[in-house]
Every structure is written in C-alpha cells, then in structure tokens.
Scaffold this active site. Structure first.
Site, short mmCIF file in Angstrom:
data_model
loop_
_atom_site.label_atom_id
_atom_site.label_comp_id
_atom_site.label_asym_id
_atom_site.label_seq_id
_atom_site.Cartn_x
_atom_site.Cartn_y
_atom_site.Cartn_z
N ASP A 179 0.86 -1.19 0.00
CA ASP A 179 0.00 0.00 0.00
C ASP A 179 0.89 1.24 0.00
OD1 ASP A 179 -2.52 1.42 0.11
OD2 ASP A 179 -2.01 1.97 2.15
N TYR A 208 -0.64 8.59 -2.61
CA TYR A 208 -0.55 8.40 -4.06
C TYR A 208 -1.77 9.01 -4.78
CZ TYR A 208 3.13 4.72 -3.89
OH TYR A 208 4.29 4.01 -3.75
N GLY A 209 -2.84 9.26 -4.00
CA GLY A 209 -4.14 9.59 -4.56
C GLY A 209 -4.17 10.71 -5.60
N CYS A 240 -4.14 -1.42 -2.35
CA CYS A 240 -4.30 0.03 -2.50
C CYS A 240 -5.12 0.24 -3.77
CB CYS A 240 -2.92 0.67 -2.64
SG CYS A 240 -2.95 2.42 -3.05
N ASN A 241 -6.25 0.93 -3.63
CA ASN A 241 -7.11 1.15 -4.80
C ASN A 241 -6.44 2.01 -5.85
OD1 ASN A 241 -10.09 0.13 -4.15
ND2 ASN A 241 -9.11 0.80 -2.27
N THR A 242 -5.70 3.02 -5.39
CA THR A 242 -5.06 3.94 -6.34
C THR A 242 -4.03 3.19 -7.18
OG1 THR A 242 -5.37 5.64 -4.66
CG2 THR A 242 -3.94 6.19 -6.50
N CYS A 279 -11.24 3.04 -0.95
CA CYS A 279 -9.91 3.45 -0.50
C CYS A 279 -9.67 2.75 0.82
CB CYS A 279 -9.86 4.97 -0.32
SG CYS A 279 -8.33 5.51 0.47
N THR A 280 -8.50 2.18 0.94
CA THR A 280 -8.23 1.30 2.09
C THR A 280 -8.16 2.05 3.42
OG1 THR A 280 -5.90 1.48 1.53
CG2 THR A 280 -7.07 -0.45 0.74
N1 DGL Z 1 -4.66 3.53 0.25
C1 DGL Z 1 -4.91 4.28 -0.95
C2 DGL Z 1 -6.11 3.72 -1.69
O1 DGL Z 1 -6.68 2.68 -1.33
C3 DGL Z 1 -5.14 5.75 -0.70
C4 DGL Z 1 -4.03 6.51 -0.06
C5 DGL Z 1 -3.23 7.36 -1.00
O2 DGL Z 1 -3.75 8.31 -1.58
O3 DGL Z 1 -2.04 7.05 -1.12
O4 DGL Z 1 -6.51 4.30 -2.66
#
Ligand code: DGL
Length: 281
Positions: free
Chosen positions: A8, A40-41, A71-73, A190-191
C-alpha cells in the site's frame, strides 16, 4: 517458497491485511508501506506506476511469489501495466493482484436498486476503474463516484475520530448522494476509509432522517471481500498455493521511519509490530 506480499502507499492497506489475516492466519505475509511517498491519490499514472513497480520488485526480492496491491489507487493506475507489460517477461512465475475487481464482483449482488456509489481518492475516481469493472460484470448498473480528498489526510493524521472529521465526511456523502439519490450501496474504494466507518454511518443516518427515508444504504469496506477473493484464488490456483509458506508470521517494511510506522500502525492493527525501514528505487 515465500510469503504473500501486500503493498500500500501507506497505512491503509493494513485494513486489507487485517481482513486477509483474519480469514487466513496460517500464511506468512510481508506488508510494505511506501509511507515516505504517500499519498498516491493525487499522483499521475506514470508516477503511481513507477512507485508501485518498485514496491512489487522489492517484494519479489524478498521472495514473495504473490503480491496483492492492497491500494485502490495503485490497483487503478498500475496493476494492468504490471500484469501486461512487466510480469510476462521479467517475472512470469509471479502474480500480482489488485483490490478493484474483487470488490466490483461482489457489489452487484448486494445492490437492489442497481445504483452504486463509490467513495475513493481523486486518482481512483478519475481512472473510472470501478465504473468500467462494474459495468463489465453487472451491465445495467448505474455507478457514480465521489472523490474525498480530505479523508486520507484525516486518517494519516489521526484525526479520523475527532469532531473536525464530521464536516468532511458529511460534505463528501452529501455530494455523492446528490449525484444519485437511488444509491443503496456505497463502496469504500480506498483502504483508509474503514477507519471513518463510525462517522460515515452517523452522517448517513442523519442524511436519511433529513430525507425522511429509512437508512438502508449498505456500506462496503473491502477487507473481508478481498480476503474471500484471495482464498478463492488460492483454491483455484493450487500451483501458487503450494509455493506459499505457512508460519503465521507477518513482517512489516516501510520507506518512512520504523518508529513512526510502528506508532501509526497500532491505530489500524491494535497491536505492536516489528518494522524494518527500506528504500525503494
Ligand atoms: N490507500 C490508498 C487507496 O486505497 C489511498 C491513499 C493514497 O492516496 O495514497 O486508494
């Protein structure tokens, strides 16, 4: 033989790790958080791909035959390129899986109105990954997304259960529901967001009172569904399953200071963890 790698950008993937370990405690895991470069978003596709690939390579170096992008992003912006461009030539015997498809698979069965809302980072919403996956798997479903740019900072800064968080949770939920009042299922895409769940439920209950409607909206945090999907994957892929070690151990790696990670990780895991600092390049 090796551990399951979970990656993540920061701490959020710990909600995925937690769900997986609750269901499959017997496996070994290595969690890698790129905390020094999170979030990362709001980063571009190229940068998220570059950073995610570096993390995947590190987990391969540590012996992981299988890596989950928790991580979704990263799943939205880097998974496809890693699977299609990198793995076939550089690591054909390893696998990298994401969190968007498993979530999209279950969500169609949960919605009665077939109107689904997605709350996620700006990067995930702009990628339209959820819209594309859900439309493919469950044609005829209406999907609307709402970016929640303040939610990750609220969690990362340990403000998620403070009164100040209420405003931002309410604001994003109102914006989502204004786009489509027929939504009956909301994906927390988003996690980090499961930590805001009590506030999300509270604000949704308040919204439904204002609209004189009973609160029947289902909220979907991902951990348990990703765990079920991984278990199913390992049943269908015994050749991968036999390459995974089973000692019930979890190691933690971070690009930030180990002390800082240890302190913040306890918010997600409610236990003390041993952490190692690493660099990615
Ligand atoms: N954990 C990231 C997700 O699931 C979001 C955090 C980020 O922006 O880095 O998208």
């Amino acid at each position: 033989m090796g551990s399951i790698g979970i990656f993540d950008s920061g701490y959020g993937g710990l909600t995925i790790l937690d769900g997986i370990r609750q269901r499959m405690p017997e496996y070994d895991y290595i969690y890698l958080g790129d905390n020094a470069r999170a979030p990362y978003g709001t980063r571009s596709f190229d940068v998220v791909y570059e950073f995610t690939l570096q993390a995947v390579k590190k987990l391969f170096e540590k012996g992981c035959p299988l890596v989950i992008l928790g991580c979704n992003t990263a799943s939205a912006k880097a998974l496809r390129s890693i699977q299609q461009k990198y793995l076939p030539t550089a690591a054909p015997d390893r696998r990298v899986l994401g969190v968007i498809r498993p979530t999209a698979e279950i969500v169609g069965e949960l919605s009665h109105t077939k109107h689904i809302g997605v709350l996620a980072t700006e990067g995930t919403i702009k990628s339209e990954s959820y819209n594309l996956e859900i439309a493919k798997l469950h044609p005829g479903t209406t999907i609307v997304g709402q970016a929640c740019p303040m939610w990750v900072p609220l969690v990362e800064n340990n403000e998620f259960d403070k009164p100040g968080a209420d405003y931002f949770v309410k604001d994003s939920l109102e914006k989502l529901m204004a786009q489509d009042p027929l939504i009956d299922t909301i994906i927390l895409g988003c996690t980090h967001y499961p930590l805001l769940l009590p506030k999300i439920k509270q604000q949704l209950a308040h919204l439904s009172t204002l609209n004189a409607q009973p609160s029947t909206i289902k909220i979907i945090p991902q951990g348990q569904y990703i765990a079920a999907s991984l278990e199913d994957y390992l049943h269908r892929h015994p050749e991968m399953d036999t390459r995974l070690t089973r000692g019930g151990i979890c190691q933690y790696l971070t690009t930030e200071s180990a002390t800082k990670f240890r302190e913040s990780a306890s918010l997600f895991l409610h236990e003390e963890v041993e952490v190692q600092h690493i660099t990615l390049n």
